[in-house]
Design a protein around this motif. Structure first.
Motif, PDB file in Angstrom:
ATOM      1  N   LYS A 204      -4.895 -21.603 -37.544  1.00  0.00           N
ATOM      2  CA  LYS A 204      -6.250 -22.140 -37.565  1.00  0.00           C
ATOM      3  C   LYS A 204      -6.143 -23.638 -37.856  1.00  0.00           C
ATOM      4  O   LYS A 204      -5.472 -24.033 -38.818  1.00  0.00           O
ATOM      5  CB  LYS A 204      -7.084 -21.468 -38.650  1.00  0.00           C
ATOM      6  N   ALA A 205      -6.792 -24.437 -37.036  1.00  0.00           N
ATOM      7  CA  ALA A 205      -6.768 -25.886 -37.225  1.00  0.00           C
ATOM      8  C   ALA A 205      -8.016 -26.331 -37.985  1.00  0.00           C
ATOM      9  O   ALA A 205      -9.069 -25.701 -37.872  1.00  0.00           O
ATOM     10  CB  ALA A 205      -6.704 -26.595 -35.877  1.00  0.00           C
ATOM     11  N   PRO A 206      -7.932 -27.418 -38.749  1.00  0.00           N
ATOM     12  CA  PRO A 206      -9.120 -27.913 -39.442  1.00  0.00           C
ATOM     13  C   PRO A 206     -10.157 -28.419 -38.450  1.00  0.00           C
ATOM     14  O   PRO A 206      -9.842 -28.729 -37.295  1.00  0.00           O
ATOM     15  CB  PRO A 206      -8.569 -29.060 -40.307  1.00  0.00           C
ATOM     16  N   GLU A 207     -11.392 -28.495 -38.893  1.00  0.00           N
ATOM     17  CA  GLU A 207     -12.499 -28.862 -38.006  1.00  0.00           C
ATOM     18  C   GLU A 207     -12.303 -30.221 -37.357  1.00  0.00           C
ATOM     19  O   GLU A 207     -12.706 -30.438 -36.205  1.00  0.00           O
ATOM     20  CB  GLU A 207     -13.807 -28.851 -38.809  1.00  0.00           C
ATOM     21  N   ALA A 208     -11.667 -31.139 -38.054  1.00  0.00           N
ATOM     22  CA  ALA A 208     -11.492 -32.490 -37.523  1.00  0.00           C
ATOM     23  C   ALA A 208     -10.378 -32.584 -36.484  1.00  0.00           C
ATOM     24  O   ALA A 208     -10.255 -33.597 -35.800  1.00  0.00           O
ATOM     25  CB  ALA A 208     -11.206 -33.460 -38.673  1.00  0.00           C
ATOM     26  N   ALA A 209      -9.577 -31.547 -36.344  1.00  0.00           N
ATOM     27  CA  ALA A 209      -8.454 -31.566 -35.400  1.00  0.00           C
ATOM     28  C   ALA A 209      -8.925 -31.273 -33.981  1.00  0.00           C
ATOM     29  O   ALA A 209      -9.976 -30.671 -33.761  1.00  0.00           O
ATOM     30  CB  ALA A 209      -7.399 -30.553 -35.822  1.00  0.00           C
ATOM     31  N   ILE A 210      -8.129 -31.685 -33.003  1.00  0.00           N
ATOM     32  CA  ILE A 210      -8.341 -31.355 -31.601  1.00  0.00           C
ATOM     33  C   ILE A 210      -7.384 -30.234 -31.231  1.00  0.00           C
ATOM     34  O   ILE A 210      -6.160 -30.386 -31.340  1.00  0.00           O
ATOM     35  CB  ILE A 210      -8.093 -32.572 -30.679  1.00  0.00           C
ATOM     36  N   ASN A 211      -7.938 -29.097 -30.823  1.00  0.00           N
ATOM     37  CA  ASN A 211      -7.139 -27.927 -30.467  1.00  0.00           C
ATOM     38  C   ASN A 211      -6.651 -28.086 -29.029  1.00  0.00           C
ATOM     39  O   ASN A 211      -7.353 -27.767 -28.075  1.00  0.00           O
ATOM     40  CB  ASN A 211      -7.991 -26.660 -30.620  1.00  0.00           C
ATOM     41  N   LEU A 212      -5.436 -28.574 -28.867  1.00  0.00           N
ATOM     42  CA  LEU A 212      -4.889 -28.818 -27.530  1.00  0.00           C
ATOM     43  C   LEU A 212      -4.535 -27.530 -26.802  1.00  0.00           C
ATOM     44  O   LEU A 212      -4.799 -27.387 -25.611  1.00  0.00           O
ATOM     45  CB  LEU A 212      -3.637 -29.701 -27.625  1.00  0.00           C
ATOM     46  N   LEU A 213      -3.881 -26.611 -27.511  1.00  0.00           N
ATOM     47  CA  LEU A 213      -3.425 -25.352 -26.916  1.00  0.00           C
ATOM     48  C   LEU A 213      -4.217 -24.220 -27.550  1.00  0.00           C
ATOM     49  O   LEU A 213      -3.830 -23.662 -28.578  1.00  0.00           O
ATOM     50  CB  LEU A 213      -1.924 -25.157 -27.154  1.00  0.00           C
ATOM     51  N   GLN A 214      -5.327 -23.871 -26.926  1.00  0.00           N
ATOM     52  CA  GLN A 214      -6.243 -22.891 -27.501  1.00  0.00           C
ATOM     53  C   GLN A 214      -5.887 -21.478 -27.055  1.00  0.00           C
ATOM     54  O   GLN A 214      -5.802 -21.189 -25.868  1.00  0.00           O
ATOM     55  CB  GLN A 214      -7.683 -23.224 -27.105  1.00  0.00           C
ATOM     56  N   ILE A 215      -5.691 -20.595 -28.040  1.00  0.00           N
ATOM     57  CA  ILE A 215      -5.334 -19.209 -27.749  1.00  0.00           C
ATOM     58  C   ILE A 215      -6.450 -18.551 -26.936  1.00  0.00           C
ATOM     59  O   ILE A 215      -7.623 -18.614 -27.301  1.00  0.00           O
ATOM     60  CB  ILE A 215      -5.110 -18.419 -29.049  1.00  0.00           C
ATOM     61  N   PRO A 216      -6.130 -17.908 -25.816  1.00  0.00           N
ATOM     62  CA  PRO A 216      -7.161 -17.328 -24.942  1.00  0.00           C
ATOM     63  C   PRO A 216      -7.779 -16.054 -25.512  1.00  0.00           C
ATOM     64  O   PRO A 216      -7.308 -15.492 -26.507  1.00  0.00           O
ATOM     65  CB  PRO A 216      -6.398 -17.034 -23.648  1.00  0.00           C
ATOM     66  N   LYS A 217      -8.807 -15.609 -24.842  1.00  0.00           N
ATOM     67  CA  LYS A 217      -9.553 -14.422 -25.265  1.00  0.00           C
ATOM     68  C   LYS A 217      -8.654 -13.185 -25.287  1.00  0.00           C
ATOM     69  O   LYS A 217      -7.781 -13.015 -24.438  1.00  0.00           O
ATOM     70  CB  LYS A 217     -10.731 -14.177 -24.328  1.00  0.00           C
ATOM     71  N   GLY A 218      -8.909 -12.334 -26.259  1.00  0.00           N
ATOM     72  CA  GLY A 218      -8.239 -11.039 -26.318  1.00  0.00           C
ATOM     73  C   GLY A 218      -6.870 -11.033 -26.958  1.00  0.00           C
ATOM     74  O   GLY A 218      -6.296  -9.962 -27.182  1.00  0.00           O
ATOM     75  N   MET A 219      -6.328 -12.199 -27.298  1.00  0.00           N
ATOM     76  CA  MET A 219      -4.974 -12.223 -27.851  1.00  0.00           C
ATOM     77  C   MET A 219      -4.963 -11.875 -29.332  1.00  0.00           C
ATOM     78  O   MET A 219      -5.899 -12.191 -30.064  1.00  0.00           O
ATOM     79  CB  MET A 219      -4.320 -13.586 -27.638  1.00  0.00           C
ATOM     80  N   LYS A 220      -3.879 -11.229 -29.741  1.00  0.00           N
ATOM     81  CA  LYS A 220      -3.698 -10.875 -31.140  1.00  0.00           C
ATOM     82  C   LYS A 220      -2.299 -11.278 -31.589  1.00  0.00           C
ATOM     83  O   LYS A 220      -1.393 -11.461 -30.781  1.00  0.00           O
ATOM     84  CB  LYS A 220      -3.890  -9.366 -31.342  1.00  0.00           C
ATOM     85  N   ALA A 221      -2.159 -11.417 -32.889  1.00  0.00           N
ATOM     86  CA  ALA A 221      -0.839 -11.625 -33.490  1.00  0.00           C
ATOM     87  C   ALA A 221      -0.443 -10.361 -34.227  1.00  0.00           C
ATOM     88  O   ALA A 221      -1.296  -9.684 -34.812  1.00  0.00           O
ATOM     89  CB  ALA A 221      -0.877 -12.804 -34.460  1.00  0.00           C
ATOM     90  N   VAL A 222       0.818 -10.021 -34.176  1.00  0.00           N
ATOM     91  CA  VAL A 222       1.327  -8.914 -34.981  1.00  0.00           C
ATOM     92  C   VAL A 222       1.958  -9.508 -36.232  1.00  0.00           C
ATOM     93  O   VAL A 222       2.593 -10.563 -36.186  1.00  0.00           O
ATOM     94  CB  VAL A 222       2.339  -8.047 -34.211  1.00  0.00           C
ATOM     95  N   LEU A 223       1.772  -8.815 -37.362  1.00  0.00           N
ATOM     96  CA  LEU A 223       2.172  -9.370 -38.653  1.00  0.00           C
ATOM     97  C   LEU A 223       3.156  -8.446 -39.372  1.00  0.00           C
ATOM     98  O   LEU A 223       2.799  -7.730 -40.314  1.00  0.00           O
ATOM     99  CB  LEU A 223       0.937  -9.600 -39.528  1.00  0.00           C
ATOM    100  N   PRO A 224       4.410  -8.448 -38.942  1.00  0.00           N
ATOM    101  CA  PRO A 224       5.409  -7.607 -39.613  1.00  0.00           C
ATOM    102  C   PRO A 224       5.794  -8.197 -40.970  1.00  0.00           C
ATOM    103  O   PRO A 224       5.530  -9.361 -41.259  1.00  0.00           O
ATOM    104  CB  PRO A 224       6.593  -7.639 -38.644  1.00  0.00           C
ATOM    105  N   ASP A 225       6.438  -7.382 -41.790  1.00  0.00           N
ATOM    106  CA  ASP A 225       6.907  -7.846 -43.091  1.00  0.00           C
ATOM    107  C   ASP A 225       8.127  -8.741 -42.966  1.00  0.00           C
ATOM    108  O   ASP A 225       8.401  -9.556 -43.851  1.00  0.00           O
ATOM    109  CB  ASP A 225       7.245  -6.655 -43.993  1.00  0.00           C
ATOM    110  N   LYS A 226       8.871  -8.562 -41.872  1.00  0.00           N
ATOM    111  CA  LYS A 226      10.024  -9.401 -41.620  1.00  0.00           C
ATOM    112  C   LYS A 226      10.148  -9.609 -40.111  1.00  0.00           C
ATOM    113  O   LYS A 226       9.592  -8.824 -39.322  1.00  0.00           O
ATOM    114  CB  LYS A 226      11.298  -8.797 -42.212  1.00  0.00           C
ATOM    115  N   PRO A 227      10.855 -10.644 -39.677  1.00  0.00           N
ATOM    116  CA  PRO A 227      10.897 -10.982 -38.254  1.00  0.00           C
ATOM    117  C   PRO A 227      11.350  -9.833 -37.367  1.00  0.00           C
ATOM    118  O   PRO A 227      12.298  -9.107 -37.691  1.00  0.00           O
ATOM    119  CB  PRO A 227      11.903 -12.136 -38.205  1.00  0.00           C
ATOM    120  N   PHE A 228      10.606  -9.631 -36.270  1.00  0.00           N
ATOM    121  CA  PHE A 228      10.948  -8.697 -35.194  1.00  0.00           C
ATOM    122  C   PHE A 228      10.831  -7.224 -35.568  1.00  0.00           C
ATOM    123  O   PHE A 228      11.102  -6.366 -34.738  1.00  0.00           O
ATOM    124  CB  PHE A 228      12.359  -8.991 -34.645  1.00  0.00           C
ATOM    125  N   ALA A 229      10.414  -6.934 -36.797  1.00  0.00           N
ATOM    126  CA  ALA A 229      10.264  -5.536 -37.231  1.00  0.00           C
ATOM    127  C   ALA A 229       8.894  -5.026 -36.792  1.00  0.00           C
ATOM    128  O   ALA A 229       8.001  -4.756 -37.601  1.00  0.00           O
ATOM    129  CB  ALA A 229      10.429  -5.426 -38.736  1.00  0.00           C
TER     130      ALA A 229
END
Length: 302
Positions: A204-229
């Motif tokens: 998440k970027a602060p309000e004053a920032a310019i979001n150059l690469l904006q994540i498109p609709k429908g995308m999600k992040a997966v949040l494992p406890d450790k990398p690649f798990a």
């Protein structure tokens, strides 16, 4: 569907998932920058410090060698930073690059817990230096790198997910590549209309920032406890509208933050010879984009 897409992306970024320098993933020995004309001569060359004092996964001598080559092709004076950040160590730098720093305890252990790569004093020093006219390029890729950079990112108002996302092609056509002077056509680079990311994280970027690469609709992040798990039960969050690249002006200085590192270098997986990064299909404009990001950082008064 999301799970399958993320696993495909993780197959690529898992090439960066081992710890240490004696890895099958190495800088591309055949890489040559597309750029053949330097914007800066020796007398006016901005000094770029690439951090390697914080157990960085990417340094001039390792996986960010092609990154340094691109900068040198434009005339930048690229040096390694081997000291803790302070007003003294940053005094002669124009641009500071931090790419995938790690805390000492996580340099060989990616199972967690994860700690800040920087002391509170270093965070204060970097923020003061930027406010007084310095320029920072902060890159934190997938877990655990965002956690290591959390304090320095939050000092400028950026909040990372600390997970994994699938690769994304940002473009002006699908309106995920925002209009900004960084994309403008020049006699050397032409108009930038597409940038490819190879996975990484999101923030998440602060309000004053310019979001150059904006994540498109429908995308999600997966949040494992450790990398690649990652499996079907791994927590997910929506990251629609979040960012993988944003810029911010703060007082007299400038900050650029990116959540993916390989998009700015070229690497080879030794066992198969597979190359990825700046040479990946769809990433043909990434080098020009990097050069324009650096030029924007170097010209804080414009």
């Amino acid at each position: 569907m999301l799970f399958r897409c993320v696993l495909v992306s993780l197959f690529v970024i898992a090439l960066a998932g081992c710890v240490g320098d004696n890895l099958p993933q190495q800088p591309d020995p055949d890489f040559k920058p597309q750029n053949s004309y330097a914007r800066f001569d020796i007398a006016q060359a901005p000094v770029v410090l690439i951090d390697q004092a914080h157990y960085n996964f990417h340094t001039i001598n390792t996986r960010y060698r092609p990154f340094a080559q691109v900068l040198q092709s434009d005339g930048y004076n690229v040096k390694a930073n081997k000291q803790q950040f302070s007003s003294k160590s940053l005094a002669k730098a124009d641009i500071l690059v931090i790419a995938n720093a790690l805390h000492k305890d996580n340099s060989r252990n990616w199972d967690g817990p994860f700690y800040s790569a920087f002391t509170p004093e270093e965070v204060k020093a970097v923020k003061a230096w930027v406010s007084q006219g310095g320029a920072l390029l902060l890159i934190a890729d997938h877990i655990p790198f965002p956690k290591a950079a959390e304090q320095i990112a939050s000092a400028f108002g950026f909040e990372f997910a600390n997970g994994h996302v699938q690769e994304v092609t940002f473009s002006t056509q699908n309106k995920t590549l925002s209009h900004h002077v960084i994309l403008n056509s020049t006699a050397r680079t032409g108009q930038i209309t597409q940038v490819k990311s190879l996975g990484g994280d999101a923030f998440k970027a602060p309000e004053a920032a310019i979001n150059l690469l904006q994540i498109p609709k429908g995308m999600k992040a997966v949040l494992p406890d450790k990398p690649f798990a990652v499996n079907e039960k791994t927590p997910q969050i929506s990251i629609e509208g979040w960012s993988q690249g944003a810029v911010l002006e703060i007082e007299r200085g400038r900050v650029a933050v990116f959540a993916e590192a390989s998009m700015f270098t070229s690497q080879v997986y030794i066992p198969t010879g597979q190359k990825l990064g700046l040479v990946s299909p769809g990433a043909e404009q990434n080098e020009r984009f990097l050069l324009n990001v650096m030029y924007w950082l170097a010209n804080k008064g414009s």
